[in-house]
Design a protein around this motif. Structure first.
Motif, PDB file in Angstrom:
ATOM      1  N   TYR A  73      -1.500   5.612 -45.631  1.00  0.00           N
ATOM      2  CA  TYR A  73      -1.109   6.661 -44.749  1.00  0.00           C
ATOM      3  C   TYR A  73      -1.694   6.313 -43.312  1.00  0.00           C
ATOM      4  N   GLY A  74      -1.064   6.776 -42.138  1.00  0.00           N
ATOM      5  CA  GLY A  74      -1.534   6.350 -40.709  1.00  0.00           C
ATOM      6  C   GLY A  74      -0.384   6.331 -39.877  1.00  0.00           C
ATOM      7  N   PRO A  75      -0.650   5.676 -38.777  1.00  0.00           N
ATOM      8  CA  PRO A  75       0.271   5.448 -37.733  1.00  0.00           C
ATOM      9  C   PRO A  75       1.636   4.879 -37.953  1.00  0.00           C
ATOM     10  N   TRP A  95      -2.268  10.993 -34.388  1.00  0.00           N
ATOM     11  CA  TRP A  95      -1.342  10.005 -33.743  1.00  0.00           C
ATOM     12  C   TRP A  95       0.062  10.884 -33.817  1.00  0.00           C
ATOM     13  N   TYR A  96       0.637  11.430 -34.968  1.00  0.00           N
ATOM     14  CA  TYR A  96       1.755  12.230 -34.868  1.00  0.00           C
ATOM     15  C   TYR A  96       2.010  13.489 -33.776  1.00  0.00           C
ATOM     16  N   HIS A 129      -6.117   4.390 -45.578  1.00  0.00           N
ATOM     17  CA  HIS A 129      -5.762   4.249 -44.240  1.00  0.00           C
ATOM     18  C   HIS A 129      -5.020   2.955 -44.269  1.00  0.00           C
ATOM     19  N   THR A 161      -4.928  10.326 -38.371  1.00  0.00           N
ATOM     20  CA  THR A 161      -3.214  10.283 -38.460  1.00  0.00           C
ATOM     21  C   THR A 161      -2.702  11.570 -37.745  1.00  0.00           C
TER      22      THR A 161
END
Length: 332
Positions: free
Chosen positions: A179-181, A308-309, A216, A305
């Motif tokens: 998961y992450g950007p 970032w979204y 991540h 995360t």
């Protein structure tokens, strides 16, 4: 090592790996990506042109792959069709990309004596019972359960056979759920985040008790960099950050972090063959190569995360409507 080729470089994990390499090393990086729906050239915006170049192309294109492999010291192979739901709707692209594409790449690497690192998944091992204390290790038996995981298992076997039969200078890593950007909004965590941002209730398959071992994407990138630099040829390394969480818990954490009631989600009909639990034992990687995750705290990684979204709607907004329309057409 001065120059590397990264396949799937405009995809989620590939682009994050490129950003990591550009920040932490002096390597020159060439990204190869077909730019299917899951590839986004905007994920590579702003990289210095003196050290980075992008080529749009197919890893099944043998002449192109041969030319590109000849000019680099190593190939890091991220390119894959990777969404289980899509593999159940149409398995053929998974066979083409994950099997034929990997074959094309390792043949080129063999020809040019190029170092090769193959990115795989913990899903090749099948699943574990929810109450099972065991975790997957490098010696776990392969038991893939979907067209996606079956084709990834096949690609792992190809790499191993080329190491044994032809002396391919290769390593393999099997990683848990990332998961992450820059992750496409069809995937679990960004889909839930963007649904909440849009004022829509998240949806969970089945009872939401299925467990994934989350990591991540930055930690995945640092692990791959360590394997590329110090990993033993012919070895497999499992990458995980002790991030086991049920899908229900993940959604409830997201709702809390985003100021919503933790009960503001709905349950929907489970998908066929939905694996129960994944869990990674990454002790070999940690002991042999000295790797440790930066985002050992899942809540902190999840908050990073979410931010970032929230801050990058221009990146994910163009994907959102098409993704939700597709899911609605599938009854999800």
């Amino acid at each position: 090592m001065q120059r590397i080729l990264v396949t799937g470089g405009a995809g989620f994990i590939g682009c994050n790996f490129i950003h990591y390499i550009m920040e932490h090393t002096g390597l020159h990086v060439t990204a190869l990506d077909k730019l299917t729906y899951a590839g986004n050239i905007e994920s590579l915006a702003g990289l210095p042109p003196e050290r980075f170049e992008f080529v749009q192309g197919d890893i099944c294109d043998a002449p192109l792959v041969d030319r590109m492999t000849a000019g680099v010291d190593a190939v890091v192979h991220f390119a894959a069709e990777s969404h289980n739901d899509n593999s159940l709707q149409d398995p053929r692209p998974f066979v083409d990309t994950n099997l034929v594409g990997t074959f094309t790449l390792i043949e080129a690497a063999r020809k040019h004596s190029t170092r090769f690192h193959h990115i795989s998944t913990d899903e090749v091992y099948g699943d574990l019972a929810l109450e099972d204390p065991q975790r997957f290790t490098e010696s776990s038996v392969y038991r893939p359960t979907s067209p996606y995981s079956a084709t990834k298992a096949g690609s792992d076997m190809l790499v191993r056979a080329w190491v044994r039969s032809f002396g391919l200078q290769a390593t393999i890593s099997n990683c848990s759920n990332n998961y992450g950007p820059y992750q496409h909004v069809e995937k679990f965590i960004p889909r839930q985040i963007t649904n909440i941002l849009d004022g829509n209730r998240p949806r969970l398959y089945g009872n939401g008790h299925n467990v994934r071992d989350w990591i991540h994407v930055e930690d995945h990138s640092s692990a791959v960099a360590a394997i590329l630099e110090r990993g033993r040829i012919g070895e497999t390394y499992l990458i995980g950050a002790d991030g086991e969480q049920s899908n229900r818990v993940v959604v409830e954490k997201l709702l809390r972090q985003m100021g919503q009631s933790p009960e503001a989600y709905d349950l929907v009909t489970d998908r066929p063959g939905h694996d129960l639990r994944y869990a990674i034992d990454s002790s070999k990687l940690r002991k042999e190569l000295g790797w440790v995750p930066r985002f050992a705290d899942f809540d902190a990684g999840l908050a990073d995360t979410v931010r970032w979204y929230q801050d990058n709607e221009a990146w994910w907004r163009p994907q959102k409507a098409a993704t939700e329309t597709k899911y609605a057409g599938q009854g999800h």
